[in-house]
Design a protein around this motif. Structure first.
Motif, PDB file in Angstrom:
ATOM      1  N   GLY A  28       0.800  -1.217   0.000  1.00  0.00           N
ATOM      2  CA  GLY A  28       0.000   0.000   0.000  1.00  0.00           C
ATOM      3  C   GLY A  28       0.830   1.263   0.000  1.00  0.00           C
ATOM      4  O   GLY A  28       2.064   1.226  -0.072  1.00  0.00           O
ATOM      5  N   ARG A  29       0.135   2.388   0.082  1.00  0.00           N
ATOM      6  CA  ARG A  29       0.763   3.703   0.088  1.00  0.00           C
ATOM      7  C   ARG A  29       0.232   4.520   1.252  1.00  0.00           C
ATOM      8  O   ARG A  29      -0.936   4.424   1.622  1.00  0.00           O
ATOM      9  N   ALA A  30       1.101   5.335   1.826  1.00  0.00           N
ATOM     10  CA  ALA A  30       0.713   6.213   2.920  1.00  0.00           C
ATOM     11  C   ALA A  30       1.405   7.556   2.743  1.00  0.00           C
ATOM     12  O   ALA A  30       2.305   7.695   1.902  1.00  0.00           O
ATOM     13  N   LYS A  31       0.996   8.547   3.516  1.00  0.00           N
ATOM     14  CA  LYS A  31       1.632   9.855   3.430  1.00  0.00           C
ATOM     15  C   LYS A  31       1.862  10.415   4.822  1.00  0.00           C
ATOM     16  O   LYS A  31       1.142  10.089   5.783  1.00  0.00           O
ATOM     17  N   LEU A  32       2.877  11.245   4.933  1.00  0.00           N
ATOM     18  CA  LEU A  32       3.165  11.980   6.155  1.00  0.00           C
ATOM     19  C   LEU A  32       2.809  13.440   5.926  1.00  0.00           C
ATOM     20  O   LEU A  32       3.239  14.044   4.936  1.00  0.00           O
ATOM     21  N   THR A  33       2.022  14.002   6.812  1.00  0.00           N
ATOM     22  CA  THR A  33       1.632  15.405   6.701  1.00  0.00           C
ATOM     23  C   THR A  33       1.872  16.114   8.029  1.00  0.00           C
ATOM     24  O   THR A  33       1.928  15.478   9.089  1.00  0.00           O
ATOM     25  N   VAL A  34       2.015  17.417   7.953  1.00  0.00           N
ATOM     26  CA  VAL A  34       2.137  18.235   9.154  1.00  0.00           C
ATOM     27  C   VAL A  34       1.158  19.389   9.028  1.00  0.00           C
ATOM     28  O   VAL A  34       0.934  19.908   7.929  1.00  0.00           O
ATOM     29  N   THR A  35       0.548  19.771  10.142  1.00  0.00           N
ATOM     30  CA  THR A  35      -0.442  20.845  10.150  1.00  0.00           C
ATOM     31  C   THR A  35       0.031  21.973  11.051  1.00  0.00           C
ATOM     32  O   THR A  35       0.442  21.740  12.193  1.00  0.00           O
ATOM     33  N   SER A  36      -0.015  23.191  10.533  1.00  0.00           N
ATOM     34  CA  SER A  36       0.419  24.352  11.299  1.00  0.00           C
ATOM     35  C   SER A  36      -0.645  24.741  12.319  1.00  0.00           C
ATOM     36  O   SER A  36      -1.778  24.249  12.279  1.00  0.00           O
ATOM     37  N   ALA A  37      -0.280  25.641  13.231  1.00  0.00           N
ATOM     38  CA  ALA A  37      -1.227  26.113  14.239  1.00  0.00           C
ATOM     39  C   ALA A  37      -2.425  26.791  13.591  1.00  0.00           C
ATOM     40  O   ALA A  37      -3.528  26.798  14.144  1.00  0.00           O
ATOM     41  N   ALA A  45       0.463  10.295   9.978  1.00  0.00           N
ATOM     42  CA  ALA A  45       0.619   9.275   8.940  1.00  0.00           C
ATOM     43  C   ALA A  45      -0.757   8.738   8.559  1.00  0.00           C
ATOM     44  O   ALA A  45      -1.497   8.252   9.424  1.00  0.00           O
ATOM     45  N   THR A  46      -1.087   8.831   7.281  1.00  0.00           N
ATOM     46  CA  THR A  46      -2.413   8.452   6.794  1.00  0.00           C
ATOM     47  C   THR A  46      -2.294   7.520   5.600  1.00  0.00           C
ATOM     48  O   THR A  46      -1.442   7.736   4.720  1.00  0.00           O
ATOM     49  N   ALA A  47      -3.121   6.503   5.543  1.00  0.00           N
ATOM     50  CA  ALA A  47      -3.134   5.589   4.403  1.00  0.00           C
ATOM     51  C   ALA A  47      -3.742   6.289   3.189  1.00  0.00           C
ATOM     52  O   ALA A  47      -4.767   6.965   3.299  1.00  0.00           O
ATOM     53  N   ILE A  48      -3.101   6.134   2.046  1.00  0.00           N
ATOM     54  CA  ILE A  48      -3.643   6.653   0.783  1.00  0.00           C
ATOM     55  C   ILE A  48      -4.450   5.561   0.088  1.00  0.00           C
ATOM     56  O   ILE A  48      -5.525   5.800  -0.440  1.00  0.00           O
ATOM     57  N   SER A  49      -3.909   4.350   0.096  1.00  0.00           N
ATOM     58  CA  SER A  49      -4.604   3.193  -0.464  1.00  0.00           C
ATOM     59  C   SER A  49      -4.751   2.155   0.653  1.00  0.00           C
ATOM     60  O   SER A  49      -4.358   2.404   1.801  1.00  0.00           O
ATOM     61  N   ARG A  50      -5.306   1.010   0.336  1.00  0.00           N
ATOM     62  CA  ARG A  50      -5.396  -0.052   1.340  1.00  0.00           C
ATOM     63  C   ARG A  50      -3.987  -0.494   1.714  1.00  0.00           C
ATOM     64  O   ARG A  50      -3.165  -0.759   0.845  1.00  0.00           O
ATOM     65  N   CYS A  51      -3.719  -0.572   3.000  1.00  0.00           N
ATOM     66  CA  CYS A  51      -2.372  -0.870   3.479  1.00  0.00           C
ATOM     67  C   CYS A  51      -2.371  -2.070   4.424  1.00  0.00           C
ATOM     68  O   CYS A  51      -3.343  -2.308   5.146  1.00  0.00           O
ATOM     69  N   ILE A  52      -1.269  -2.797   4.386  1.00  0.00           N
ATOM     70  CA  ILE A  52      -0.982  -3.810   5.389  1.00  0.00           C
ATOM     71  C   ILE A  52       0.365  -3.440   5.987  1.00  0.00           C
ATOM     72  O   ILE A  52       1.347  -3.245   5.261  1.00  0.00           O
ATOM     73  N   ALA A  53       0.415  -3.308   7.304  1.00  0.00           N
ATOM     74  CA  ALA A  53       1.645  -2.884   7.967  1.00  0.00           C
ATOM     75  C   ALA A  53       1.882  -3.713   9.216  1.00  0.00           C
ATOM     76  O   ALA A  53       0.950  -4.270   9.804  1.00  0.00           O
ATOM     77  N   LEU A  54       3.142  -3.791   9.608  1.00  0.00           N
ATOM     78  CA  LEU A  54       3.517  -4.418  10.867  1.00  0.00           C
ATOM     79  C   LEU A  54       3.692  -3.316  11.899  1.00  0.00           C
ATOM     80  O   LEU A  54       4.427  -2.353  11.666  1.00  0.00           O
ATOM     81  N   LYS A  55       3.024  -3.449  13.026  1.00  0.00           N
ATOM     82  CA  LYS A  55       3.134  -2.476  14.112  1.00  0.00           C
ATOM     83  C   LYS A  55       4.039  -3.069  15.190  1.00  0.00           C
ATOM     84  O   LYS A  55       3.785  -4.158  15.699  1.00  0.00           O
ATOM     85  N   ILE A  56       5.100  -2.322  15.517  1.00  0.00           N
ATOM     86  CA  ILE A  56       6.084  -2.817  16.478  1.00  0.00           C
ATOM     87  C   ILE A  56       6.232  -1.789  17.595  1.00  0.00           C
ATOM     88  O   ILE A  56       6.541  -0.615  17.330  1.00  0.00           O
ATOM     89  N   ARG A  57       6.016  -2.197  18.826  1.00  0.00           N
ATOM     90  CA  ARG A  57       6.173  -1.300  19.962  1.00  0.00           C
ATOM     91  C   ARG A  57       7.628  -0.878  20.103  1.00  0.00           C
ATOM     92  O   ARG A  57       8.539  -1.654  19.811  1.00  0.00           O
ATOM     93  N   ARG A  58       7.823   0.347  20.565  1.00  0.00           N
ATOM     94  CA  ARG A  58       9.170   0.900  20.672  1.00  0.00           C
ATOM     95  C   ARG A  58      10.085   0.001  21.495  1.00  0.00           C
ATOM     96  O   ARG A  58      11.207  -0.314  21.083  1.00  0.00           O
ATOM     97  N   THR A  59       9.626  -0.407  22.660  1.00  0.00           N
ATOM     98  CA  THR A  59      10.467  -1.231  23.534  1.00  0.00           C
ATOM     99  C   THR A  59      10.814  -2.565  22.879  1.00  0.00           C
ATOM    100  O   THR A  59      11.936  -3.068  23.032  1.00  0.00           O
ATOM    101  N   LYS A  60       9.859  -3.143  22.141  1.00  0.00           N
ATOM    102  CA  LYS A  60      10.097  -4.412  21.461  1.00  0.00           C
ATOM    103  C   LYS A  60      11.116  -4.234  20.337  1.00  0.00           C
ATOM    104  O   LYS A  60      11.985  -5.088  20.121  1.00  0.00           O
TER     105      LYS A  60
END
Length: 218
Positions: A49-58, A90-105
């Motif tokens: 899949g595809r995702a995007k990173l965005t930032v929003t100002s005040a 971080a937002t999905a653009i299309s259908r995504c499959i991702a692995l989520k890993i905790r920071r400590t792990k």
């Protein structure tokens, strides 16, 4: 892609050897992996899949920082921060499959598996170089060249292929945010690229390698 498949297998195998079992996340288009201001307590590895990173100002203005594809980490800053907050969404653009890993792990797995540390370091260095290249692109290239470069990057440009892998549907507003221009300018250049045979629309954006000629123009 064969290379991406190899990286996926190596990552999962390395995590397993370290006793870490990531959570599989399936995200629909527009689903949010994490939002600006959230605690940076995990990272994701995008398998498809595809995702995007965005930032929003005040003031509410949104800018697209990067587009991500399979083989990319999302939110890798979590590894460096102990109590940090997300600086982007971080937002999905299309259908995504991702692995989520905790920071400590992830930190535990990196201590156990040198190959995993090397993989993440390689990604971070590549991301840093990409950010620098994006800055140079914004400062010195025309809108037309910035758009051509963005399309080639999203298509994972391979000079050995006449036509690159199709880019999933992406709005002209998002493209405009990425290259720092208006939607009308993006529309103008996309229509020009289509007339010149550099791109075509068919269930996505198909990019021909001849689009590289735009970057080589003086």
């Amino acid at each position: 892609m064969a290379e991406a498949e190899k990286i996926r297998f190596d990552l999962v195998a390395a995590l397993a050897r370290a006793g870490v079992r990531p959570e599989i996340v399936r995200a629909a288009p527009k689903a949010v992996f994490f939002a600006q201001g959230d605690a940076a307590d995990c990272l994701y590895y995008l398998q498809s899949g595809r995702a995007k990173l965005t930032v929003t100002s005040a003031g509410g203005k949104e800018a697209t920082l990067a587009l991500l594809a399979d083989g990319d980490f999302i939110g890798e800053d979590a590894v460096a921060e102990t109590t940090g907050l997300r600086i982007s969404t971080a937002t999905a653009i299309s259908r995504c499959i991702a692995l989520k890993i905790r920071r400590t792990k992830m930190l535990h797995a990196m201590q156990q598996e040198q190959a995993l540390s090397d993989l993440l370091l390689s990604f971070l260095l590549a991301r840093s170089l990409r950010v620098q290249a994006d800055l140079v692109d914004q400062l010195f290239n025309s809108c037309e060249k910035r758009l051509a470069r963005a399309l080639l990057l999203m298509a994972n440009f391979d000079a050995s292929q006449e036509e690159q892998a199709p880019i999933p549907k992406i709005s002209q507003e998002t493209l405009a945010e990425m290259i720092g221009t208006t939607r009308s300018r993006v529309s103008f250049f996309m229509n020009r690229f289509r007339r010149q045979g550099f791109i075509r629309y068919d269930g996505g954006i198909h990019v021909h390698k001849s689009l590289l000629n735009i970057l080589l123009k003086d």
